[in-house]
Motif scaffolding. Sequence first.
Motif, PDB file in Angstrom:
ATOM      1  N   PRO A 125     -17.989 109.359 -14.516  1.00  0.00           N
ATOM      2  CA  PRO A 125     -16.935 108.627 -13.801  1.00  0.00           C
ATOM      3  C   PRO A 125     -16.507 107.343 -14.491  1.00  0.00           C
ATOM      4  N   GLU A 126     -17.378 106.718 -15.267  1.00  0.00           N
ATOM      5  CA  GLU A 126     -17.007 105.465 -15.921  1.00  0.00           C
ATOM      6  C   GLU A 126     -15.890 105.688 -16.938  1.00  0.00           C
ATOM      7  N   GLU A 127     -16.014 106.743 -17.729  1.00  0.00           N
ATOM      8  CA  GLU A 127     -14.973 107.046 -18.716  1.00  0.00           C
ATOM      9  C   GLU A 127     -13.679 107.475 -18.031  1.00  0.00           C
ATOM     10  N   LEU A 128     -13.800 108.245 -16.943  1.00  0.00           N
ATOM     11  CA  LEU A 128     -12.608 108.645 -16.188  1.00  0.00           C
ATOM     12  C   LEU A 128     -11.894 107.413 -15.649  1.00  0.00           C
ATOM     13  N   ALA A 129     -12.663 106.457 -15.128  1.00  0.00           N
ATOM     14  CA  ALA A 129     -12.065 105.226 -14.593  1.00  0.00           C
ATOM     15  C   ALA A 129     -11.313 104.476 -15.679  1.00  0.00           C
ATOM     16  N   ARG A 130     -11.888 104.404 -16.865  1.00  0.00           N
ATOM     17  CA  ARG A 130     -11.247 103.682 -17.966  1.00  0.00           C
ATOM     18  C   ARG A 130      -9.918 104.330 -18.352  1.00  0.00           C
ATOM     19  N   LEU A 131      -9.910 105.640 -18.470  1.00  0.00           N
ATOM     20  CA  LEU A 131      -8.698 106.348 -18.888  1.00  0.00           C
ATOM     21  C   LEU A 131      -7.601 106.268 -17.831  1.00  0.00           C
ATOM     22  N   VAL A 132      -7.978 106.484 -16.576  1.00  0.00           N
ATOM     23  CA  VAL A 132      -6.986 106.465 -15.507  1.00  0.00           C
ATOM     24  C   VAL A 132      -6.418 105.060 -15.329  1.00  0.00           C
ATOM     25  N   THR A 133      -7.275 104.045 -15.413  1.00  0.00           N
ATOM     26  CA  THR A 133      -6.795 102.671 -15.289  1.00  0.00           C
ATOM     27  C   THR A 133      -5.784 102.345 -16.383  1.00  0.00           C
ATOM     28  N   ALA A 134      -6.063 102.760 -17.613  1.00  0.00           N
ATOM     29  CA  ALA A 134      -5.116 102.524 -18.702  1.00  0.00           C
ATOM     30  C   ALA A 134      -3.771 103.168 -18.407  1.00  0.00           C
ATOM     31  N   ASP A 135      -3.786 104.367 -17.843  1.00  0.00           N
ATOM     32  CA  ASP A 135      -2.535 105.040 -17.507  1.00  0.00           C
ATOM     33  C   ASP A 135      -1.833 104.357 -16.331  1.00  0.00           C
ATOM     34  N   LEU A 136      -2.601 103.942 -15.336  1.00  0.00           N
ATOM     35  CA  LEU A 136      -2.012 103.272 -14.176  1.00  0.00           C
ATOM     36  C   LEU A 136      -1.304 101.977 -14.567  1.00  0.00           C
ATOM     37  N   GLN A 137      -1.842 101.294 -15.555  1.00  0.00           N
ATOM     38  CA  GLN A 137      -1.281 100.003 -15.960  1.00  0.00           C
ATOM     39  C   GLN A 137      -0.268 100.126 -17.094  1.00  0.00           C
TER      40      GLN A 137
END
Length: 301
Positions: free
Chosen positions: A51-63
């Motif tokens: 989940p940590e890597e998923l959070a990083r990738l999704v956050t980058a896309d969200l921003q």
Amino acid sequence: MTTLTKIPPAPVIDETVRLLTEHYVFPDIAEQLAGLLQRRLAEGAYDVDGPEELARLVTADLQSVNGDRHLRLKHHVDPVPPKRGAATLDSMRRDFDTSLGGAPRVQLLDGGVAVVELAPMLFPLEWAAEPLSAALTLASRAQALIVDLRSNRGGDPDTVAFVCSYLLDERTHLNTMSWRRGERSEQSWSLPHVPGVRFGGSKPLYVLSSGSTFSAAEELAYDLQQLGRAVVVGERTRGGAHPCQGWTVHPHLEATVPVGRAINPVSGTNWEGTGVQPDIPCAAGDSLDRAHVLALARLAD
């Protein structure tokens, strides 16, 4: 350490898209981001370990569309409760209990200049009113005051108004929040009365900022700066002006979605994306000494 466990990304992305679509303060941006996340999911971009890597990738896309730093998929090492906002409150409570309630330092410098550090957050007012009142009342007798926000990462807008109330003489319009839900606006004003003693609205006041100062701490600096009440000394702040709420979308993941935006009554805008620009720019590490010198010079006049 978090064990890397491959999780199916689709349920997380689907729920994040739903929250964006229903709650994000800018519906047109929400639509763009929903499409982006769904495309990235279909491409397999989120097929990652843990989940940590998923959070990083999704956050980058969200921003990636408008740079909104409050818009995140946040990873939590410990499992988070499912109730809305509970993950953030649990983390905040731990910080509150280890920081003297958000006022970890009150110090008197040479020349009658006091320093009040507010960190690491401006906690919910029902928790923080007593310790903040004690710290600000103690500092009220100083000839000049330095409020240190360099390590403050945000918090409660009601607490911003509470702190401002000690630093002004009269009830003052500080900010307006425009909420997506119900398409309504809500004004924030300083309080007509405070527990304890005010520092007041006439003695010299300085606010220290850094590149880590964020969200509600930025509002505190910005409100006082726009009113002409305080001189901001230090670095440009991070630039997050959108109040947000958090939803648990996985036992270790929380989606934080801005649900409103700030509108300052003086500037007609806010600090989103630009940060609060200091009146006296300098390195954050030098800002306390710089503000102390400024305060002594002002008092000498």
